[in-house]
Design a protein around this motif. Structure first.
Motif, PDB file in Angstrom:
ATOM      1  N   PRO A 107     -11.121 -14.261  -1.257  1.00 60.64           N
ATOM      2  CA  PRO A 107     -10.109 -14.137  -0.409  1.00 60.64           C
ATOM      3  C   PRO A 107      -9.049 -15.059  -0.062  1.00 60.64           C
ATOM      4  O   PRO A 107      -7.823 -14.856  -0.145  1.00 60.64           O
ATOM      5  N   SER A 160     -16.944 -10.324   0.331  1.00 62.30           N
ATOM      6  CA  SER A 160     -16.536  -9.854   1.508  1.00 62.30           C
ATOM      7  C   SER A 160     -15.015 -10.104   2.069  1.00 62.30           C
ATOM      8  O   SER A 160     -14.726 -11.529   1.464  1.00 62.30           O
ATOM      9  N   PRO A 161     -14.315  -9.460   2.673  1.00 57.91           N
ATOM     10  CA  PRO A 161     -12.965  -9.811   3.141  1.00 57.91           C
ATOM     11  C   PRO A 161     -13.039 -11.350   3.835  1.00 57.91           C
ATOM     12  O   PRO A 161     -11.741 -11.857   3.462  1.00 57.91           O
ATOM     13  N   SER A 201     -15.490  -2.759   1.881  1.00 58.94           N
ATOM     14  CA  SER A 201     -14.370  -2.346   2.221  1.00 58.94           C
ATOM     15  C   SER A 201     -13.275  -3.468   3.082  1.00 58.94           C
ATOM     16  O   SER A 201     -13.855  -4.663   3.155  1.00 58.94           O
ATOM     17  N   SER A 202     -12.049  -3.364   3.269  1.00 56.79           N
ATOM     18  CA  SER A 202     -11.104  -4.329   3.427  1.00 56.79           C
ATOM     19  C   SER A 202     -11.504  -4.477   5.033  1.00 56.79           C
ATOM     20  O   SER A 202     -11.159  -5.829   5.581  1.00 56.79           O
ATOM     21  N   SER A 203     -12.143  -3.806   5.906  1.00 57.46           N
ATOM     22  CA  SER A 203     -12.692  -4.051   7.171  1.00 57.46           C
ATOM     23  C   SER A 203     -13.914  -5.015   7.004  1.00 57.46           C
ATOM     24  O   SER A 203     -14.182  -5.701   8.055  1.00 57.46           O
ATOM     25  N   GLY A 204     -14.566  -4.920   5.963  1.00 56.55           N
ATOM     26  CA  GLY A 204     -15.973  -5.668   5.841  1.00 56.55           C
ATOM     27  C   GLY A 204     -17.111  -5.098   6.723  1.00 56.55           C
ATOM     28  O   GLY A 204     -18.108  -5.462   6.565  1.00 56.55           O
ATOM     29  N   LYS A 207       0.786  -1.091   0.123  1.00 53.18           N
ATOM     30  CA  LYS A 207      -0.052   0.004   0.104  1.00 53.18           C
ATOM     31  C   LYS A 207       0.828   1.251   0.052  1.00 53.18           C
ATOM     32  O   LYS A 207       0.387   2.356   0.445  1.00 53.18           O
ATOM     33  N   GLU A 211      -8.959   1.126  -2.215  1.00 48.67           N
ATOM     34  CA  GLU A 211      -8.640   1.331  -0.644  1.00 48.67           C
ATOM     35  C   GLU A 211      -7.285   1.075  -0.265  1.00 48.67           C
ATOM     36  O   GLU A 211      -6.563   0.342  -0.328  1.00 48.67           O
ATOM     37  N   SER A 222      -6.596   2.425   2.955  1.00 47.62           N
ATOM     38  CA  SER A 222      -6.633   2.208   4.464  1.00 47.62           C
ATOM     39  C   SER A 222      -8.185   2.268   4.622  1.00 47.62           C
ATOM     40  O   SER A 222      -8.819   2.677   4.022  1.00 47.62           O
ATOM     41  N   ASP A 223      -8.502   1.860   6.019  1.00 47.55           N
ATOM     42  CA  ASP A 223      -9.812   2.151   6.332  1.00 47.55           C
ATOM     43  C   ASP A 223     -10.561   3.590   6.375  1.00 47.55           C
ATOM     44  O   ASP A 223     -11.654   3.592   6.363  1.00 47.55           O
ATOM     45  N   ASN A 259     -18.724  -8.932  -5.858  1.00 46.15           N
ATOM     46  CA  ASN A 259     -17.424  -8.721  -4.916  1.00 46.15           C
ATOM     47  C   ASN A 259     -17.636  -9.677  -3.823  1.00 46.15           C
ATOM     48  O   ASN A 259     -18.651  -9.710  -2.919  1.00 46.15           O
TER      49      ASN A 259
END
Ligand SMILES: *[C@@H]1O[C@H](CO)[C@@H](O)[C@H](O)[C@H]1NC(C)=O
Ligand SMILES: *[C@@H]1O[C@H](CO)[C@@H](O)[C@H](O)[C@H]1NC(C)=O
Ligand SMILES: *[C@@H]1O[C@H](CO)[C@@H](O)[C@H](O)[C@H]1NC(C)=O
Ligand SMILES: *[C@@H]1O[C@H](CO)[C@@H](O)[C@H](O)[C@H]1NC(C)=O
Ligand SMILES: *[C@@H]1O[C@H](CO)[C@@H](O)[C@H](O)[C@H]1NC(C)=O
Ligand SMILES: *[C@@H]1O[C@H](CO)[C@@H](O)[C@H](O)[C@H]1NC(C)=O
Ligand SMILES: *[C@@H]1O[C@H](CO)[C@@H](O)[C@H](O)[C@H]1NC(C)=O
Length: 707
Positions: free
Chosen positions: A249, A301-302, A351-354, A57, A393, A395-396, A299
């Motif tokens: 994932p 979810s993480p 989002s990567s946090s889900g 990142k 993305e 970061s959060d 898509n």
């Protein structure tokens, strides 16, 4: 809880709506120190392509394309942007070179970028470039071109699409295609529709989805197995063409959307959402068999436990509202999210946090990104203006988006996922080319249009604006018809290039548009010639009554596709315009309903010509019925490879004008499709268009020297 557009707007920082009828003098420059934007600037801007974030990142790689008019040559380059020091500008990863066409930069690891290109190989192949020293290596050497690469470090595979025949692999298909092209006769037999698609004649090959294992062996990136067709075991009609795909994932599966094939595929819109094992060991499993409409943007979810996608419910309707569907893989349960949303998102992903979803939703004059918090079920807009094309993305708290307005081509920007909505520009690739030029903002007004409903219009001001003078108007009419003008940069039909010729550019987002709620979109069904026409006329009247700087005696109307249909429709209804431009426009709703490659749109909006009870709608809104009223000088533009609105529509329009003795020209491109894509053709076309409207509105315009 409702997610009305008005509630979203309320979250924006307070701002004063500019008054387009009495523009703020401070938005205009000192004209003596300002140059006009010309089509030469527009066509030579660097055009941002794919961008990708490194696994650590820290860096962005982006592709851009540029045309050079002096040399009549174009090429691509890759650049690297270090996010911790973006103010120092990007560094070059692959230098710009004429005739170089590298695309889809995709990180493999923190130091290596994969991409596709020909670069002397037999077809479009996979290459790698080292972000450390710029060394380029060829990875694949297929004779059958690949495109759309996606890499998963968990799967240790790349996915791509390639055109193949049923039951044949990549190389066997390339061999068969070569053999067929050597046959003495060139005849091709069809036993079903479609025969054409966009700008090609359909063959028996279909774009299939493959994965192939890839690894670093002895410091060299190589395929460690053969490509497998993950669609091959599908038990339905052969020929699913995955158009959007992503690895799970954990790297075990691949998720994709694909239109359902079969006897009715040419006029149906049904699309499946599928999950298949990455090694193709079993058939793809469909998740949305309960729907018969179009579906897109699937898509994971993480945590890999759920999937989100966009689903239309109405069969055969390509502009139905996209519902946001959340699917639980273990229970196979579907839940509709945001069911009170009135507009139709075009993208949904986790989002990567889900904890939230990112959504792109056309919203009045803009096409912004939103964050939907799953716990609180709240939607928050993250960009105040303009149009976003893509996002990653970081970061959060942070996203990077490609974003444009009518005042600037796409650049990369940082935006925050919460709190402060302001954005920070991080690439400035066209600043040198465009500095010192005038770019009008797109300012808006609302008026009461058809059905007594509010309709939004945009205005761009002419170069050299002086409110004591009067200016001619270019009324530009969008295509679709279920789309809208956004505050967005475009090379074709570049709005500021019209404003810089001295025109007020007037755009009316008439009934049928996609940014004002689904009811507004649906209202154009069975109303191609009524509400949109009413909105265009009422909006123009309202503008002329209120804008003292507008010259109502010098108005030209121009449009492409549905906008070209509308130009022909206008010619039969009114003679208020000085000139018209009809670009790839429908002449006869009846003939095009049989000759287009795209039946569903006309079927849905106007009906099927051979069904007696439906034919009257096609007849009612057929521009050809009103040719005896035509009076307005018209430039007709038509591409040979336009299979959406085929070439005979343009020829017919021109024949009608000529035989009635109306001043007219046909600009024919033997090598263009529904759009004008070749740079020199763009310049010639824009020059002809300016020249045509200039002649009738008394404006001396930029000319293209075609030499
Ligand atoms: C096009 O190429 C010429 C040299 O061949 C160069 O002088 C010019 O700056 C280039 N134009 C752009 C827009 O980069
Ligand atoms: C400009 O480039 C295009 C594409 O390479 C080519 O087809 C065309 O002939 C060129 N025009 C001139 C005047 O060289
Ligand atoms: C990339 O760098 C990050 C952070 O330094 C590291 O965690 C990750 O394993 C690296 N990824 C690869 C594929 O080397
Ligand atoms: C790629 O294949 C072609 C034949 O199709 C061959 O001539 C060429 O040498 C190959 N290139 C590499 C790098 O293997
Ligand atoms: C890697 O290189 C070593 C030494 O050159 C060689 O013995 C080995 O066979 C190579 N491995 C592969 C998989 O090519
Ligand atoms: C929002 O962020 C921008 C740039 O980071 C800053 O200039 C501005 O003051 C911030 N506004 C608020 C209300 O925090
Ligand atoms: C055309 O424009 C010129 C100035 O640009 C003006 O002098 C002339 O009167 C105009 N003619 C008409 C017919 O409006």
């Amino acid at each position: 809880m409702r997610f009305l557009v008005s509630a979203i707007i309320a979250c924006l920082p307070a701002f004063v709506t500019p008054d387009v009828f009495n523009p703020d003098p401070s938005i205009f420059p000192d004209w003596s120190k300002t140059e006009a934007l010309t089509p030469e600037h527009v066509i030579q801007t660097k055009q941002l392509g794919t961008f990708s974030l490194s696994p650590d990142k820290k860096r962005i790689v982006f592709q851009q394309y540029q045309y050079n008019m002096t040399d009549n040559k174009s090429g691509t380059e890759f650049k690297l942007l270090d996010l911790s020091s973006y103010s120092q500008g990007p560094t070059t990863l692959i230098p710009y070179k004429y005739d170089q066409s590298d695309s889809s930069p995709t990180w493999y690891d923190n130091e290596t970028v994969l991409f596709t290109s020909v670069r002397g190989s037999p077809a479009n192949n996979l290459f790698s470039v080292s972000a450390r020293d710029g060394v380029i290596k060829q990875v694949s050497n297929f004779t059958n071109g690949i495109s759309g690469i996606v890499y998963s470090s968990q799967a240790k595979r790349i996915a791509f699409v390639a055109m193949v025949y049923q039951n044949l692999g990549l190389e066997e298909s390339a061999k068969l295609a070569a053999e067929l092209s050597e046959k003495p006769s060139s005849g091709v037999v069809y036993d079903k529709l479609p025969v054409r698609s966009w700008d090609i004649w359909v063959t028996k090959q279909r774009a299939q989805l493959f994965t192939v294992p890839i690894d670093t062996v002895n410091e060299t990136l190589v395929f460690t197995g053969s490509p497998v067709n993950v669609v091959a075991k599908y038990t339905g009609e052969w020929g699913l063409e995955p158009d959007y795909y992503t690895f799970s994932p954990d790297g075990s599966s691949i998720l994709f959307s694909a239109k359902i094939e079969g006897r009715e595929e040419a006029w149906q819109t049904e699309a499946g959402i599928f999950i298949a094992p990455v090694d193709g060991s079993s058939a793809p499993v469909r998740l949305n068999s309960n729907f018969k409409g179009a579906a897109s943007s699937p898509n994971y979810s993480p945590d890999g436990k759920s999937v989100v996608w966009l689903q239309m419910a109405t069969p055969g309707y390509e502009s139905d509202q996209n519902q946001v569907i959340l699917y639980d893989i273990a229970t196979q349960k579907q839940t509709r999210l945001l069911s009170d949303l009135e507009t139709s998102p075009s993208y949904a992903g986790f989002s990567s946090s889900g904890k939230s979803l990112y959504l792109i939703i056309p919203t009045q004059k803009d096409n912004p990104i939103f964050v939907f918090d799953l716990a609180t079920q709240t939607l928050s807009r993250r960009v105040a203006d303009g149009a976003i094309a893509d996002l990653v993305e970081v970061s959060d708290d942070e996203l990077i988006i490609s974003h444009s307005t009518v005042q600037h081509p796409s650049n990369l920007f940082k935006v925050s996922t919460k709190g402060n909505i302001s954005k920070t520009q991080i690439t400035f690739e066209n600043d040198n080319l465009l500095k010192g030029l005038w770019m009008s903002p797109a300012e808006t007004f609302w008026f009461t249009g058809a059905l007594n409903e509010k309709v939004q219009a945009f205005v761009l001001y002419p170069f050299g604006f002086d409110k004591s003078k009067k200016y001619p108007i270019s009324l530009i009419i969008h295509g679709g018809p279920q789309s809208s003008f956004y505050d967005q940069w475009s090379v074709n039909w570049n709005l500021n290039s019209f404003a810089n010729q001295g025109y007020i550019v007037l755009l009316i987002n008439f009934h049928g548009g996609d940014a004002y709620g689904q009811k507004f979109t649906d209202s154009i069904t069975h109303n191609w010639g009524t509400y949109p026409y009413e909105d265009l006329m009422t909006g123009l009247d309202y503008f002329l009554e209120n804008a003292k700087y507008a010259d109502g005696n010098n108005v030209a109307a121009l449009g492409a596709s549905y906008g070209g249909y509308m130009a022909n429709w206008i010619n039969g209804q009114t003679d208020r315009f000085k000139a018209l431009v009809c670009h790839d426009g429908v002449f006869s709703t009846v003939s095009v309903s049989y000759s287009t490659d795209y039946f569903s749109s006309l079927d849905h909006d106007l009906g099927i010509a051979y069904i007696e009870s439906q034919r009257n709608m096609l007849e009612k809104f057929n521009p050809e019925r009103y040719v005896s009223n035509w009076k307005t000088p018209t430039l007709v533009v038509q591409g040979e490879y336009d299979y959406r609105v085929p070439v005979t529509e343009g020829i017919s329009t021109f024949a009608a004008l000529q035989r009635r003795g109306i001043d007219s020209k046909l600009l024919y491109f033997p090598d263009e499709n529904h759009m004008v894509l070749k740079p020199a053709n763009y310049l010639f076309w824009t020059g002809e268009m300016f020249n045509w409207i200039g002649k009738y509105t008394n404006v001396t315009t930029w000319e293209y020297k075609n030499e």
